[in-house]
Design an enzyme around this catalytic site. Structure first.
Site, mmCIF file in Angstrom:
data_model
loop_
_atom_site.group_PDB
_atom_site.id
_atom_site.type_symbol
_atom_site.label_atom_id
_atom_site.label_comp_id
_atom_site.label_asym_id
_atom_site.label_seq_id
_atom_site.Cartn_x
_atom_site.Cartn_y
_atom_site.Cartn_z
ATOM 1 N N LYS A 346 33.569 48.778 47.404
ATOM 2 C CA LYS A 346 34.328 47.541 47.633
ATOM 3 C C LYS A 346 35.500 47.937 48.521
ATOM 4 C CE LYS A 346 36.469 43.612 45.267
ATOM 5 N NZ LYS A 346 37.415 43.317 46.304
ATOM 6 N N GLU A 396 33.485 43.839 55.949
ATOM 7 C CA GLU A 396 34.896 43.981 55.616
ATOM 8 C C GLU A 396 35.540 44.821 56.712
ATOM 9 O OE1 GLU A 396 35.791 42.402 52.845
ATOM 10 O OE2 GLU A 396 37.696 43.274 52.218
HETATM 11 P P1 AMP Z 1 37.757 39.623 45.430
HETATM 12 O O1 AMP Z 1 38.501 39.282 46.689
HETATM 13 O O2 AMP Z 1 38.506 40.522 44.507
HETATM 14 O O3 AMP Z 1 37.142 38.415 44.779
HETATM 15 O O4 AMP Z 1 36.492 40.542 45.847
HETATM 16 C C1 AMP Z 1 35.450 40.111 46.673
HETATM 17 C C2 AMP Z 1 35.715 40.566 48.074
HETATM 18 O O5 AMP Z 1 35.439 41.956 48.249
HETATM 19 C C3 AMP Z 1 34.818 39.929 49.117
HETATM 20 O O6 AMP Z 1 35.282 38.644 49.443
HETATM 21 C C4 AMP Z 1 34.892 40.892 50.262
HETATM 22 O O7 AMP Z 1 35.954 40.518 51.124
HETATM 23 C C5 AMP Z 1 35.262 42.207 49.633
HETATM 24 N N1 AMP Z 1 34.265 43.284 49.800
HETATM 25 C C6 AMP Z 1 34.574 44.562 50.077
HETATM 26 N N2 AMP Z 1 33.484 45.307 50.144
HETATM 27 C C7 AMP Z 1 32.417 44.508 49.920
HETATM 28 C C8 AMP Z 1 31.011 44.725 49.856
HETATM 29 N N3 AMP Z 1 30.464 45.921 50.020
HETATM 30 N N4 AMP Z 1 30.221 43.627 49.588
HETATM 31 C C9 AMP Z 1 30.767 42.403 49.387
HETATM 32 N N5 AMP Z 1 32.092 42.162 49.438
HETATM 33 C C10 AMP Z 1 32.915 43.203 49.694
#
Ligand code: AMP
Length: 655
Positions: A346, A396
């Site tokens: 992530k 990202e």
């Molecule tokens: P959150 O913002 O905490 O809800 O986490 C989800 C976000 O993680 C997504 O909206 C992406 O911007 C980010 N993200 C980072 N790495 C990844 C990945 N490998 N797959 C999907 N989302 C990712």
């Protein structure tokens, strides 16, 4: 349509918080709009001046609005500021002062919705020298023609928030109710709408085409024989069995023009919900792939669900992104997404939805803001390294330190979103690496309905990794031990945690799905709006130093305070986001000042970590954050993304 008709509806909605009532008023407004008006009506009730993908802003600060009010009504600026500091809402101030206006300008003529939207669109298109003055001229002209509640809603539209609690979901319900057969079932009839039970309202209907399931005829008759007889006489009522009803809708659909039924009353809730969901699902799908409610309303009005079925995702019209739910552990995650699961880093950066056709590339943030200009190097790398004619990929963008090549936290690259000048310089200072993790459109066709593993295969095939572009680091595993190791690796690499994905899952735009989960070690974080602040003392004197944070009440649209933030902000620029930087950001949005504290209109969103969420009567949300700590600014999120009171309740209950 006269703008006053729209404002009257907004006024009723503002005064009555009941969802059903809001839907009724909105659906009447939509039904009354002509074919060439419906899109404008929908945009204005959502305070949208352009479709999301246009990436245009009005660029009018609160200060300029205050000046406009003063000019349009020929009232002193001091008087405007005074009223504004009392009302805390420039819309209300405009409405209050409209009554005191001392001149009606030459332009005074009644406002139509088309004139309002065209005026606001013109404002957004003004750039260059004397832009502010020219914008003010147009706004003054509109405001001079506004009367009664119109100034309030006009100014709130300029600010971008109507504050009447109209969400996208509510508009979808209103479209459903305006253009398709309405479905009621027994349980619903007994609910109160405003003061009356729904069946009492139904029995008073006149001139409608109503299809009633057999048992419900007896039910209504028993409830009120006299009115039921009148109801039969005043409407065109057909009685049918469950199968007959199902068959009729299967054949003719729900679009009013085809179904020829305004209202259908069935007995069973599940049956009623199923009927309703068959159109609601189509509206949802259309929204997921177009992200454009104005267009959906127009198509619904003109063609019904058949028109909706034809809508597909298109290049250069961004879709709402798929969101992840939280996982508690790998055990929990594997149970929910199945094994083998795809685990990915992530990355701590900015989500980008990248649309490419040949050499043309457009970039959109998670909020669907167009940021193509701010990231010129991404355009280049996509043209060079994405081997396909056209596609929509997601990834990202993570900032790196050009000297060390190491990843840097999200806050730094958020500076790039706001940058309007010297973009190339900042691109060198804070370069980004794209980590591609998904694809939703490929070679002329959407691929939302391909399993994730097949979407991943496509990106593996078309993305040629390079200096600024790689695929998201992925591992497919069923082993908790391997997953834990990968997770540790991600953290050692300074990333936030991991995403755990179901390999067979489709891409569902705009939903927080249970097929993509996130696991990260940090405390819970919340995205909250700054709604007030206090001036600091000592080293921090002259700057705002303590910021009031608010969540959003999803039912009323109001912002409710949950705590005060001071920790985590820095004194010196090299250390991170400073008090001074935030003070500057909110300067233009100050609504009122008393002594050492100011109230600001909610625009700036911050991500905060906290130790605990407690019940508290100190703040109007009913909650207080213990030890909130600043994590970063979130310019990539909109005011609608601010965590809701419902989210807080859930966190409180889950703790
Ligand atoms: P959150 O913002 O905490 O809800 O986490 C989800 C976000 O993680 C997504 O909206 C992406 O911007 C980010 N993200 C980072 N790495 C990844 C990945 N490998 N797959 C999907 N989302 C990712």
């Amino acid at each position: 349509m006269q703008y006053s008709e729209l404002c009257n509806a907004l006024e009723k909605i503002e005064k009555n918080p009941l969802q059903n009532y809001k839907i009724k008023i909105l659906s009447e407004l939509f039904a009354n709009a002509k074919d060439d008006e419906i899109e404008t009506v929908v945009m204005l009730v959502l305070a949208d001046v352009f479709p999301a993908e246009a990436g245009k802003e009005l660029g009018i600060s609160s200060g300029l609005i205050a000046q406009t009010i003063s000019r349009a009504f020929n009232i002193s600026k001091e008087r405007v500021i005074d009223d504004w500091s009392k009302s805390g809402d420039l819309g209300i101030t405009a409405q209050n002062l409209c009554k005191e206006r001392t001149q009606t300008t030459l332009f005074s003529s009644s406002l139509t919705i088309q004139r309002v939207l065209a005026g606001l669109q013109k404002i957004a298109g003004i750039n260059g020298t004397k832009a502010q003055g020219r914008k003010m001229d147009i706004l003054t002209e509109l405001l001079s023609s506004a009367d009664r509640t119109e100034p309030k809603y006009l100014m709130r539209t300029v600010i971008g928030q109507l504050r009447v609690g109209i969400s996208d979901g509510l508009v979808k319900e209103a479209i459903l109710s305006a253009f398709y057969t309405k479905i009621f079932w027994k349980g619903l009839l007994l609910q109160k709408k405003n003061s009356k039970k729904i069946f009492e309202e139904i029995l008073e209907l006149k001139g409608k085409r109503i299809l009633v399931e057999e048992p419900m005829k007896e039910f209504l008759k028993k409830k009120d024989k006299k009115h039921f007889d009148m109801f039969l006489g005043a409407n065109k009522v057909e009685i049918a069995g469950k199968e007959g009803i199902q068959k009729r809708f299967d054949e003719k659909g729900f679009f009013l023009e085809n179904s020829s039924i305004d209202i259908c009353i069935v007995e069973d809730m599940d049956f009623g919900n199923e009927l309703k969901a068959s159109v609601a699902g189509k509206i949802d799908r259309a929204y997921q792939v177009t992200n454009n409610l104005a267009m959906i309303a127009k198509i619904s009005k003109e063609e019904g669900e058949k028109g909706l079925d034809k809508l597909e995702m298109q290049l250069f019209c961004p879709i709402k992104v798929m969101l992840a739910q939280k996982a508690k552990s790998f055990e929990d995650a594997f149970e929910r997404v199945g094994v083998p699961a795809a685990i990915e880093y992530k990355y701590d950066g900015m989500r980008m939805q990248i649309h490419k056709s040949g050499d043309e590339v457009q970039l959109y943030t998670r909020m669907l803001e167009n940021v193509t200009k701010q990231f010129p190097e991404i355009r280049e790398v996509i043209v060079k390294n994405a081997k396909c004619n056209n596609c929509v990929i997601e990834g990202e963008a993570v900032g790196i330190d050009p000297k060390t090549g190491k990843y840097i936290p999200f806050q730094y690259i958020s500076r790039r979103i706001k940058r309007k000048h010297n973009i190339d310089e900042l691109a060198k200072e804070i370069p980004v690496i794209l980590h591609i993790f998904d694809i939703t459109f490929y070679e002329g066709k959407p691929c939302l309905n391909l399993p994730f593993k097949e979407r991943r295969e496509i990106i593996e095939k078309i993305i040629k990794p390079g200096k600024n572009i790689v695929l998201a680091n992925q591992k497919r595993t069923s082993s908790i031990k391997e997953a834990e190791l990968f997770y540790k690796q991600a953290l050692d690499n300074k990333q936030e945690g991991v995403m755990i994905k179901n390999q067979d899952a489709f891409y569902v735009p705009g939903s927080r799905v249970g097929t993509m989960l996130k696991l990260k070690p940090v405390l819970d974080t919340l995205d909250l709006a700054i709604v007030g602040a206090e001036y600091g003392e000592g080293k921090r004197s002259g700057h705002l130093s303590s910021f009031l944070l608010a969540c959003r009440d999803e039912n009323t649209g109001e912002f409710l305070v949950v705590g005060k933030l001071g920790t985590g902000l820095k004194e010196k620029e090299e250390e991170g986001t400073t008090f001074k930087e935030i003070s500057e950001l909110i300067k233009d949005d100050i609504l009122s000042q008393t002594d050492r504290s100011v109230l600001v209109s909610p625009k700036i969103i911050v991500e905060v970590a906290f130790e605990e969420l407690q019940r508290s009567s100190n703040y109007n949300s009913g909650f207080a954050l213990r030890f909130p700590r600043f994590i970063g600014l979130r310019p990539d999120k909109s005011i609608n993304d601010v965590n809701t009171l419902g989210n807080l309740k859930k966190i409180f209950e889950d703790a």
